[in-house]
Design a protein around this motif. Sequence first.
Motif, PDB file in Angstrom:
ATOM      1  N   TYR A  98       0.823  -1.203   0.000  1.00  0.00           N
ATOM      2  CA  TYR A  98       0.000   0.000   0.000  1.00  0.00           C
ATOM      3  C   TYR A  98       0.862   1.261   0.000  1.00  0.00           C
ATOM      4  O   TYR A  98       0.542   2.256  -0.666  1.00  0.00           O
ATOM      5  CB  TYR A  98      -0.915   0.012   1.221  1.00  0.00           C
TER       6      TYR A  98
ATOM      7  N   SER B 162     -10.211   5.413  -2.005  1.00  0.00           N
ATOM      8  CA  SER B 162     -10.291   5.548  -3.460  1.00  0.00           C
ATOM      9  C   SER B 162      -9.027   5.031  -4.139  1.00  0.00           C
ATOM     10  O   SER B 162      -9.099   4.294  -5.138  1.00  0.00           O
ATOM     11  CB  SER B 162     -10.514   7.022  -3.809  1.00  0.00           C
TER      12      SER B 162
ATOM     13  N   ASN C 174      -8.729   1.096  -3.408  1.00  0.00           N
ATOM     14  CA  ASN C 174      -9.922   0.288  -3.685  1.00  0.00           C
ATOM     15  C   ASN C 174     -10.451  -0.401  -2.420  1.00  0.00           C
ATOM     16  O   ASN C 174     -10.735  -1.602  -2.400  1.00  0.00           O
ATOM     17  CB  ASN C 174      -9.630  -0.761  -4.768  1.00  0.00           C
TER      18      ASN C 174
END
Length: 339
Positions: free
Chosen positions: A19, A121, A124
Motif C-alpha cells: 500500500y 479511493s 480500492n
Amino acid sequence: MKIAFWTVTRGAGNIAKEYAELLSSQVKYDEIQVYTLEKFSIKDTVQIQNFTDKLEEKFHSYDTHVFIMASGIVIRKISKLIKGKDIDPAVLLIDEGKHFVISLLSGHLGGANEITYKIASLLNLIPIITTSSDITGKIAVDIISQKLNAELEDLKSAKEVTSLIVDGKTVDILLPKNVKVQKADKISKNPDGIIVVSNKRKLEMTRIFPKNLILGIGCKKDTREKDILEAIEASMEKHNLDMRSVKHIATVDIKKDELGLVQAAKTLEKELIIISREEIKKVQDKFEGSDFVEKNIGVRAVSEPAAYLSSSRKGQFLERKAKYQGITISIYEEEIESE
C-alpha cells in the motif's frame, strides 16, 4: 504530509509495504514509512523490536498513522498517547483482509475522514466514517474552520454548535465581507446557534429577547403554584426558550381565579390574559380536544386556543400541548415585527 503504517504480523507487513508503494506512486507525500517487526525481515521497511516503544516514540512525529491490525490493539496502544482532538494525529485502521479503511481518531481536525476517503479511493477499499456530521451530510464547525484556513476559539463551543447542526437546528454563520460562501442563505430570524468569523481580538456582542412567546395554560382545580411553575420551566427548557421572551400567559375564563395559576403568573411577572369560553368555541375545532374537558367546563380545549386567541395569530406553535400532572401547556411563537 507524513504517514506511518504500523503492523505486527507478517501478512499485514507485506500489505503495508504494498500500500505504501501504491500511495507513493500516485500522490506525493513528504514521507511514507512502514514499520514491521524485526523477526519477519520484511525488506524496505523499518524493522523494529518493540511495537509499543516505537509507537510511543513516533506517535506525534507523523500526521497520519495507518494500523493494519485489530482495533482493540490500536485502542489500547494509543489511549495513553492521546492529548486532544486539536493536536492528535489522524488514526486509521485497515483490516488484514483488505476490505475496509476506518477513520478512528481525529476525523475532523486531524483530517482522518478526508484521508480515509482518499486512501479508500486509491487502494480500492471501503471507507468507514462514523462521525455524525459526515454520515448525515452536514458540516461540522471544525471543518468550516479548516475550509477557511482558520483557527477555532475553543473546542467546547465548536462541539456544542456542531451538535445543533447535526440535530437539524438552524445555525447562522456571520462572515466578513471578504469571505464568500457559495449559495449562502440569508440570516434566519431565530437561529439556535451562531458562528462568527472575525479577526477582532475583542468582539462586542449583546442579546435582545423579543417578547413573542405566549404560554397557554390549562390545569385541574386547586393545582399548586409550584407544580405550574415546574411545568412551565420543563416546557421552556425542552424548547431552549427563555422566560424573558414570554409576552403573557393565557387561560380560559373559568380559571381566572385559580389561585395557583394566578400566583404563578404573578411570580413570573407575566400578565394573565383571560379568554372566554365563547371565543374558544369559535375556534376549538382547529385543536385536539377532550370529551372530559368539554363535559366539565363546556369547551374541548384550553391551552392551545387560549394561546392562539391571545396572540397576533401570525406565527406558529412550538408546543401544541405538553401535559404535566393535570397541567397542559402550549407555546405559541409570534412573528417578530418591527415598526
